[in-house]
Structures are given as structure tokens and as C-alpha cells.
Design a protein around this motif. Structure first.
Motif, PDB file in Angstrom:
ATOM      1  N   ASP A 174       0.835  -1.205   0.000  1.00  0.00           N
ATOM      2  CA  ASP A 174       0.000   0.000   0.000  1.00  0.00           C
ATOM      3  C   ASP A 174       0.871   1.257   0.000  1.00  0.00           C
ATOM      4  O   ASP A 174       2.013   1.216   0.464  1.00  0.00           O
ATOM      5  N   ASP A 175       0.327   2.351  -0.496  1.00  0.00           N
ATOM      6  CA  ASP A 175       0.999   3.663  -0.464  1.00  0.00           C
ATOM      7  C   ASP A 175       2.412   3.580  -1.019  1.00  0.00           C
ATOM      8  O   ASP A 175       3.330   4.232  -0.508  1.00  0.00           O
ATOM      9  N   GLU A 188      -4.025   4.548  -6.829  1.00  0.00           N
ATOM     10  CA  GLU A 188      -4.945   5.008  -5.787  1.00  0.00           C
ATOM     11  C   GLU A 188      -5.349   6.453  -6.039  1.00  0.00           C
ATOM     12  O   GLU A 188      -4.578   7.229  -6.606  1.00  0.00           O
TER      13      GLU A 188
END
Ligand code: C2E
Ligand code: MG
Ligand code: MG
Ligand code: MG
Length: 288
Positions: free
Chosen positions: A180-181, A237
């Protein structure tokens, strides 16, 4: 005068800090009871296959409704939960509920819909994570390959060794692992060659600026290329505009997530949608 002002500023500063500390303690107190008072709920945000426009997954996002205060953003309470270890029971609740809801989504959609769950570092370092995951799958009946665990890369900075076995065992269950990220952490990239990873999520700070900032564009393109080279999915995202969506399609980014496609919403809302209906006319996007 300078001295007076200095003292005055000092006072304001400490009052501000005291207020913050107070708020934090109050939140921690309230957090301790939130589970038993059933103040948590889950929202789900669609993840879309950029080539078809169809929903192929959802990310689970925790919501806390504190009566009298309203909805509190996870960015305000996840850290507190993490530091107080409350994240362990809360995280287990999230995992179990997400697996149960995943079964319902699966029944409704008919096509595979991966349910992604965020894991915090402390959850990853807890000794029985693999058991917790296995039990959540068993009790819900969700197929392991429909569960994805999202972890952030900072964990690899200090705990790479300990993590190796845990992630391997999670993978052996058939569960997917996403970073993630991506691009915002401080760890060395070498972990990506050593760990079993299925998917990389490009942080929204790059995606949201890639059309105006050449540096963000360079990073976005490089992450997409790296993901293809590694043979893993890549999710952008925070896709908010049609232009971002089309650019990502041109760059062969496989998946997107963001307000353009859907806001995070309760399960009931998602069950009303037809995931096989693309909301987007993707034909005009050249994916060479
Ligand atoms: P994340 O995992 O990176 O989740 C994506 C965040 O971006 C979510 O914020 C989502 O609402 C937001 N987002 C999605 N699309 C867009 C967009 O198009 N534009 C903008 N500006 N934002 C978008 P949210 O729900 O506030 O969650 C914040 C963070 O809290 C998450 O970031 C995750 O790190 C953490 N979190 C949320 N739920 C959980 C949980 O169950 N467990 C743990 N450990 N952390 C969680
Ligand atoms: Mg996430
Ligand atoms: Mg993220
Ligand atoms: Mg985040």
C-alpha cells in the motif's frame, strides 16, 4: 517586549499541546469501548480493472461513529489504536467482518471480487497473525484467493527478517499480499525481490499530481513499468478525474481506485450495483 511575547507564545504552545494530549487520551478511552459498543462499521471502495471498467475488488475501510462526536476518520485513530495495541482486537474484527461481507459480495457478483484489508505493523508482528487469518477464512467460508492483505513498506525497514516467514505462510494459505501507499515509505526497494507480493498500489500523492508534475509522472510510470517487470498487478490510488483514468490506461496500469469510480460505501450499497456493467467507455483508450 520580546521576552513577554516569548512567554506568551510559550503558554499558548503548551495549552495547545495539553489540549492535543487531552483529546488523544479521550480518543484512546473511547476507542477502548468502541468494539463492545458496536461503533465500528466497514465501508468498501471499488477497485476497477482499467481495461474493462469492471469492479474486480474492494478495499475495506474502517469507520468509527462516536455518538456526540460524529464520524472519526481512521487517519485520526489508527495511530492511537496502533500504539495502544487496541489495533489487535479491532483488526481481527475488521478481518472477520470483511471476510463475511466478501462472501456476500461474491454471491451477489458471481464474478471474483477480491476483498482487500489493511493491516497495521503491529498486526503483522503479532505472533498469531497467520492463525487469525486462517480462522477468519474458515469461519466465513471465503476462498483464500479472494482475500488480499495490504501492508505498507515501512515495516520492511526494521522487521524484514521476522516478516519473511509470516508473509510466506500467509501466501501458502492462498491469500494475496499488496504493498500500500507505494513510494512513500523509507525502506530499501530490495524487499520487493525477496517477498511474495501480488500487487503494488501507487500512492495517491503521485497519481493526483502526475498530470501536472513531471516528477510525479516519472514515478508513476516507473512504478507501473516495475510492476509489469515483476509480473504483479498495479493499482493507482486516488483516481479522481477522467483524464487521470485515461492516462493510466495509456500507461497500461492494470487497476484503479478512487472517487471517479466510487466512494467508499456500506456493503448494502455495493450489493445494489452490478459490477459487470462498466461505467466507463474504455474502448477509446488505447492500450496498445
Ligand atoms: P489507505 O489504505 O491508503 O486507503 C485509501 C484512502 O484513500 C482511504 O481513506 C480512502 O477513502 C481514500 N481515497 C480513496 N479514493 C480517493 C480519492 O479519489 N481521493 C482522495 N482524496 N482520497 C481517496 P480513509 O478511509 O480515510 O483511510 C485512511 C487510511 O486509514 C487508510 O489509507 C489506511 O492506511 C487506514 N485504514 C483504514 N481502514 C483501516 C483498517 O481497517 N485497518 C488499518 N490498520 N488501517 C486502516
Ligand atoms: Mg489501503
Ligand atoms: Mg493507500
Ligand atoms: Mg494511506
Amino acid at each position: 517586549a520580546a521576552k513577554g511575547r516569548g512567554r506568551c507564545n510559550y503558554q499558548v504552545f503548551t495549552e495547545f499541546m495539553a489540549e492535543q494530549l487531552n483529546e488523544r487520551l479521550e480518543l484512546e478511552h473511547a476507542l477502548q469501548r468502541a468494539l463492545e459498543l458496536e461503533q465500528f462499521s466497514l465501508h468498501y471502495q471499488s477497485q476497477v480493472d482499467i481495461r474493462t471498467g469492471q469492479t474486480v475488488g474492494v478495499e475495506t475501510l474502517l469507520r468509527w461513529h462516536l455518538p456526540g462526536t460524529g464520524n472519526i476518520s481512521p487517519t485520526r485513530f489508527i495511530d492511537i489504536a496502533e500504539e495502544s495495541e487496541l489495533i489487535l482486537p479491532i483488526g481481527e474484527w475488521v478481518l472477520r467482518k470483511a471476510c463475511e461481507d466478501g462472501v456476500l459480495l461474491q454471491q451477489r457478483y458471481g464474478t471474483p471480487c477480491v476483498v482487500a484489508v489493511n493491516l497495521s505493523p503491529r498486526q503483522l508482528m503479532q505472533g498469531n497473525l497467520v492463525t487469525v487469518v486462517a480462522e477468519a477464512l474458515n469461519d466465513s467460508g471465503l476462498s483464500p484467493e479472494l482475500l488480499e492483505l495490504e501492508i505498507t513498506e515501512n515495516i520492511f525497514m526494521h522487521h524484514a527478517e521476522e516478516l519473511q516467514l509470516t508473509l510466506q505462510r500467509i501466501r501458502e494459505l492462498g491469500v494475496r499480499i499488496a504493498i500500500d501507499d507505494f513510494g512513500t515509505g523509507y525502506s530499501s526497494l530490495s524487499y520487493i525481490t525477496r517477498f511474495p507480493i501480488d500487487r503494488i498500489k501507487i500512492d495517491l500523492s503521485f497519481v493526483q499530481n502526475m498530470l501536472t508534475d513531471p516528477n510525479c509522472r516519472a514515478v508513476t510510470n516507473a512504478v507501473i513499468a516495475m510492476a509489469h517487470g515483476l509480473g504483479v498487478d498495479v493499482v493507482a490510488e486516488g483516481v479522481e478525474t477522467r483524464e487521470q483514468f485515461e492516462y493510466l490506461g495509456q500507461q497500461n496500469c492494470t487497476h484503479g481506485q478512487g472517487f471517479l469510480f466510487a466512494r467508499p460505501q456500506p456493503l448494502e450499497q455495493l450489493l445494489l450495483d452490478d459490477p459487470t456493467l462498466s461505467q466507463f467507455d474504455t474502448v477509446q483508450i488505447s492500450t496498445h
